[in-house]
Motif scaffolding. Sequence first.
Motif, mmCIF file in Angstrom:
data_model
loop_
_atom_site.group_PDB
_atom_site.id
_atom_site.type_symbol
_atom_site.label_atom_id
_atom_site.label_comp_id
_atom_site.label_asym_id
_atom_site.label_seq_id
_atom_site.Cartn_x
_atom_site.Cartn_y
_atom_site.Cartn_z
ATOM 1 N N GLU A 17 1.395 -1.279 -0.401
ATOM 2 C CA GLU A 17 -0.224 -0.346 -0.077
ATOM 3 C C GLU A 17 0.867 1.359 0.091
ATOM 4 O OE1 GLU A 17 0.257 -1.599 2.825
ATOM 5 O OE2 GLU A 17 -1.744 -3.131 2.970
ATOM 6 N N ARG A 18 1.754 0.741 -0.219
ATOM 7 C CA ARG A 18 3.065 1.850 0.639
ATOM 8 C C ARG A 18 4.755 2.243 -1.032
ATOM 9 N NH1 ARG A 18 5.117 0.393 5.879
ATOM 10 N NH2 ARG A 18 6.141 2.677 6.052
ATOM 11 N N GLU A 19 3.785 2.076 -1.832
ATOM 12 C CA GLU A 19 5.465 1.734 -2.457
ATOM 13 C C GLU A 19 5.393 2.833 -3.229
ATOM 14 O OE1 GLU A 19 5.091 0.433 -7.394
ATOM 15 O OE2 GLU A 19 3.465 -0.294 -6.702
ATOM 16 N N GLU A 20 5.296 3.500 -3.413
ATOM 17 C CA GLU A 20 6.458 5.230 -3.648
ATOM 18 C C GLU A 20 7.104 5.081 -2.256
ATOM 19 O OE1 GLU A 20 7.240 6.469 -5.958
ATOM 20 O OE2 GLU A 20 5.262 5.096 -7.348
ATOM 21 N N GLU A 21 6.128 5.506 -1.440
ATOM 22 C CA GLU A 21 6.956 5.550 0.547
ATOM 23 C C GLU A 21 7.895 4.689 0.413
ATOM 24 O OE1 GLU A 21 5.881 5.260 5.003
ATOM 25 O OE2 GLU A 21 4.667 5.588 3.355
ATOM 26 N N ILE A 22 8.011 3.400 -0.192
ATOM 27 C CA ILE A 22 8.635 2.119 0.623
ATOM 28 C C ILE A 22 10.747 2.399 -0.409
ATOM 29 C CG2 ILE A 22 9.434 0.144 0.297
ATOM 30 C CD1 ILE A 22 8.219 0.733 2.637
ATOM 31 N N LEU A 23 10.084 3.103 -1.786
ATOM 32 C CA LEU A 23 10.906 3.125 -2.679
ATOM 33 C C LEU A 23 11.775 4.718 -2.472
ATOM 34 C CD1 LEU A 23 8.823 2.751 -6.185
ATOM 35 C CD2 LEU A 23 10.584 1.294 -5.148
ATOM 36 N N ALA A 24 10.948 5.126 -1.696
ATOM 37 C CA ALA A 24 11.906 7.039 -1.422
ATOM 38 C C ALA A 24 12.941 6.238 -0.527
ATOM 39 C CB ALA A 24 10.609 7.801 -0.965
ATOM 40 N N ALA A 25 12.333 5.502 0.603
ATOM 41 C CA ALA A 25 12.718 5.475 1.913
ATOM 42 C C ALA A 25 14.393 4.255 1.342
ATOM 43 C CB ALA A 25 11.806 4.951 2.782
ATOM 44 N N MET A 26 13.730 3.542 0.427
ATOM 45 C CA MET A 26 15.156 2.811 0.109
ATOM 46 C C MET A 26 15.841 4.076 -0.364
ATOM 47 S SD MET A 26 13.315 -0.509 -2.038
ATOM 48 C CE MET A 26 15.192 -0.460 -3.038
ATOM 49 N N ARG A 27 16.236 4.901 -1.068
ATOM 50 C CA ARG A 27 16.448 6.137 -1.542
ATOM 51 C C ARG A 27 18.097 6.803 -1.182
ATOM 52 N NH1 ARG A 27 12.718 6.389 -5.703
ATOM 53 N NH2 ARG A 27 11.503 8.089 -4.362
ATOM 54 N N GLU A 28 16.400 7.115 -0.002
ATOM 55 C CA GLU A 28 17.143 8.074 1.583
ATOM 56 C C GLU A 28 18.204 7.473 1.853
ATOM 57 O OE1 GLU A 28 15.583 9.676 5.569
ATOM 58 O OE2 GLU A 28 14.269 8.899 3.791
#
Length: 261
Positions: A17-28
């Motif tokens: 449910e949090r696809e974009e959030e999870i991907l952003a956290a990966m980058r961070e």
Amino acid sequence: MPLTDSHCHLNFPGLREREEEILAAMREHGVLRALNISTQVAEFDQVLGFAERHAHIWATVGVHPDTEHEPEVDQATLVARARHPKVLALGETGLDYYRLEGRSHADMQWQRDRFAVHIQAAREVGKPLVIHTRAAAEDTLAMLREQGAADCGGVFHCFTESWEVARAALDLGFYISLSGILTFKNAKDLQEVAKKLPEDRILVETDSPYLAPVPHRGQTNQPGYTRFVARFLAQLRGCEEARVEAFTEANFDRLFKPVAH
């Protein structure tokens, strides 16, 4: 340098449910790649779809050993799906005798049959295995030997076994993947194993959404938290974090041979 989460479940509740959030956290956190793991026949399209949407995410195909009532998948189907360029491995597969519920090891023949199908599919397609083993290390290793799994290789994911099991896996040409469990205070035996592992056979993972590492233990795990596994491993082995980044990235590339699409 970046890191790769070699084992996560991005289609599971808590992450999908949090696809974009999870991907952003990966980058961070500098976790720039992830391998999204299949556990059921019905979820394969979701697992692959996530990988197809994102160049830095890859997929596997397989049926988890602890899903007794899941439909079985035949070797031909596994091979056909594994030939997709974004599918890097077969699994997760293996043996799990943790919840016998009054049954004997002999009663778990259905798991061994399923495991054998995955091994043979991996050998046919020439891609590695992602191994799950729990309370079944002896039988897991025996089947890998008997079924010729050294021909395709693979990784023992979320490793929690003894040094003797690790040594046997290494002797078969397999890699060892370390999860957030490594950071737990009660994981002293695993930490000793991690110190002994050769650099050229170590991977890091989250197994998210489960087993979040310290300092996030008890929270929903996510691929970005691979950073904390790698950081702890560096401290444990007395090396720079950049060294762990370098050898785990090289190992992931050598084992899985990812190509961006």
